[in-house]
Design an enzyme around this catalytic site. Sequence first.
Site, short mmCIF file in Angstrom:
data_model
loop_
_atom_site.label_atom_id
_atom_site.label_comp_id
_atom_site.label_asym_id
_atom_site.label_seq_id
_atom_site.Cartn_x
_atom_site.Cartn_y
_atom_site.Cartn_z
N HIS A 1 0.86 -1.19 0.00
CA HIS A 1 0.00 0.00 0.00
C HIS A 1 0.89 1.23 0.00
CE1 HIS A 1 -3.18 2.83 1.14
NE2 HIS A 1 -4.02 1.91 0.73
N GLU B 1 -7.92 -5.08 0.08
CA GLU B 1 -8.50 -5.79 -1.06
C GLU B 1 -8.42 -7.31 -0.89
OE1 GLU B 1 -10.35 -4.07 -2.55
OE2 GLU B 1 -9.54 -2.76 -4.09
N1 ACO Z 1 3.79 -7.76 -4.51
C1 ACO Z 1 5.11 -7.81 -4.74
N2 ACO Z 1 5.90 -6.71 -4.69
C2 ACO Z 1 5.32 -5.55 -4.40
C3 ACO Z 1 3.94 -5.44 -4.13
C4 ACO Z 1 3.19 -6.62 -4.19
N3 ACO Z 1 1.87 -6.60 -3.95
N4 ACO Z 1 3.65 -4.14 -3.87
C5 ACO Z 1 4.78 -3.46 -3.97
N5 ACO Z 1 5.80 -4.30 -4.28
C6 ACO Z 1 7.19 -3.97 -4.46
C7 ACO Z 1 7.45 -3.35 -5.82
O1 ACO Z 1 7.71 -4.30 -6.81
C8 ACO Z 1 8.65 -2.49 -5.51
O2 ACO Z 1 9.75 -3.35 -5.39
P1 ACO Z 1 11.18 -2.97 -6.03
O3 ACO Z 1 11.58 -1.68 -5.33
O4 ACO Z 1 12.01 -4.15 -5.71
O5 ACO Z 1 10.90 -2.75 -7.48
C9 ACO Z 1 8.36 -2.00 -4.10
O6 ACO Z 1 7.52 -2.98 -3.50
C10 ACO Z 1 7.69 -0.65 -4.02
O7 ACO Z 1 6.58 -0.67 -4.89
P2 ACO Z 1 5.87 0.64 -5.40
O8 ACO Z 1 5.19 0.32 -6.69
O9 ACO Z 1 6.79 1.80 -5.38
O10 ACO Z 1 4.83 0.89 -4.27
P3 ACO Z 1 3.55 1.78 -4.41
O11 ACO Z 1 3.43 2.55 -3.18
O12 ACO Z 1 3.52 2.55 -5.67
O13 ACO Z 1 2.45 0.63 -4.55
C11 ACO Z 1 0.49 -0.55 -4.63
C12 ACO Z 1 1.28 0.52 -3.88
C13 ACO Z 1 0.15 -0.05 -6.02
C14 ACO Z 1 -0.82 -0.82 -3.88
C15 ACO Z 1 1.34 -1.85 -4.71
O14 ACO Z 1 1.68 -2.29 -3.42
C16 ACO Z 1 0.67 -2.95 -5.50
O15 ACO Z 1 0.78 -2.98 -6.72
N6 ACO Z 1 -0.04 -3.91 -4.81
C17 ACO Z 1 -0.73 -4.97 -5.50
C18 ACO Z 1 -2.07 -4.48 -6.03
C19 ACO Z 1 -3.07 -4.22 -4.92
O16 ACO Z 1 -3.17 -4.96 -3.95
N7 ACO Z 1 -3.85 -3.15 -5.09
C20 ACO Z 1 -4.87 -2.71 -4.12
C21 ACO Z 1 -4.37 -1.56 -3.31
S1 ACO Z 1 -5.47 -1.13 -2.01
C22 ACO Z 1 -6.55 -0.06 -2.69
O17 ACO Z 1 -6.26 0.67 -3.58
C23 ACO Z 1 -7.93 -0.01 -2.20
#
Ligand code: ACO
Length: 371
Positions: free
Chosen positions: A257, A312
């Site tokens: 998140h 989620e």
């Molecule tokens: N699984 C694996 N790796 C992840 C995940 C995940 N769910 N989420 C983040 N990471 C990793 C990224 O790959 C990145 O790793 P790296 O630095 O080695 O490349 C690091 O964590 C940081 O990721 P960001 O994309 O910078 O984090 P951001 O704050 O933009 O992402 C987000 C937040 C979009 C929710 C992300 O965690 C994600 O894609 N989760 C999966 C989708 C999801 O569950 N969405 C629902 C969100 S809740 C809502 O909106 C109601």
Amino acid sequence: MSESNVLKRASAAGLDQVVAAETALSHVDGEAGRLVIAGYDVETLIATHDFEATAALLWRTAGLDPAPAEEDVRRDLGAARVDAFALVPSLLSSTRGLTVTEGLRAGLSLLPDEGALPAHIRAVGAIPVFVAALVRRERGEAAVAPVAHHGHAADFLRMMRNAPASEAEVTALNAYLSTVTDHGMNASTFTARVIASTRAGTISAVVGALCALKGPLHGGAPGPVLDMLDDIGTRENIMPWLRTEIAKGERLMGFGHRVYKVRDPRAEVFNKAVTLLTNGNERVRFAREVEKAALIALREAKPNQRLDTNMEYYTAVLLEALGIPRSAVTAVFALSRAVGWTAHVMEQERVGRLIRPQSAYIGVWPDDAAA
Ligand code: ACO
């Protein structure tokens, strides 16, 4: 460009830490794992407010004048559901072949900017009617008309199934709907505020916000969470499956998140609700095991990231237990979040200032091109 400017711009790409608005509607404390909605901790809110009571609370908090009482909201949403049902034939004929979310996007566009009831009521009233009709169309079944004096949650489940829901199901859905009404400056709410700031009106703001919500990084994750649970299939396959996906660079849906660096408090609210509803059935126990293993696998693979369960994950399990098909989970999220979007529109319209940030030009200059 200096290294610090590159870094500033990289984080600016996601507007991390940027405060884009002042709001009295909700506050997300990502370090403490706390969500406050209009003065209530989310856990207290759901114990004391059903969906309509939460909607009245948020619209009052947003400064709606005259301040709506709960009974006004119940009456007006019932009337809006009945009005929206008259649009169902046009909705169904114009959305053949579209998914439920795509159909809802088109359906909301059928609402005029002006109408007998206020736009926020018409938008929130129409969503369960459209979603239920679109779900039934997927199953080859005819739409079922709303009943104005039923509660919003109960009427949605009844319209979707053509049979009344149990009290336990209505309580569980109300807990879900009240919990997700608002959540700080998330992407869809920000979209709604940007649109409202141009004075395009509430209906346009809700349509735009839904477009932002449907992406898998925001409200589109629950369907893929259920796909993941199905794909994993057996307990023996949990860890190998998770490790393989992470190694391929895939994101585990329902984890991570932007704001929460600890477990999303809404995940626990839904975990409790689904456990109560199903008596902790096999699917729920399996989901919990996958969650535990996913947290271990994420910590192994990304030790420097603070990735925890987001709402989620258990949204998916809860809505599945309520018989809501995975094709409709994002639209059911919108059913509730539309309250937050419209409340933010009210706040933004009072601010009255166009949201118009700057961009940093990194393209070619005419002088450079000539040289
Ligand atoms: N699984 C694996 N790796 C992840 C995940 C995940 N769910 N989420 C983040 N990471 C990793 C990224 O790959 C990145 O790793 P790296 O630095 O080695 O490349 C690091 O964590 C940081 O990721 P960001 O994309 O910078 O984090 P951001 O704050 O933009 O992402 C987000 C937040 C979009 C929710 C992300 O965690 C994600 O894609 N989760 C999966 C989708 C999801 O569950 N969405 C629902 C969100 S809740 C809502 O909106 C109601």
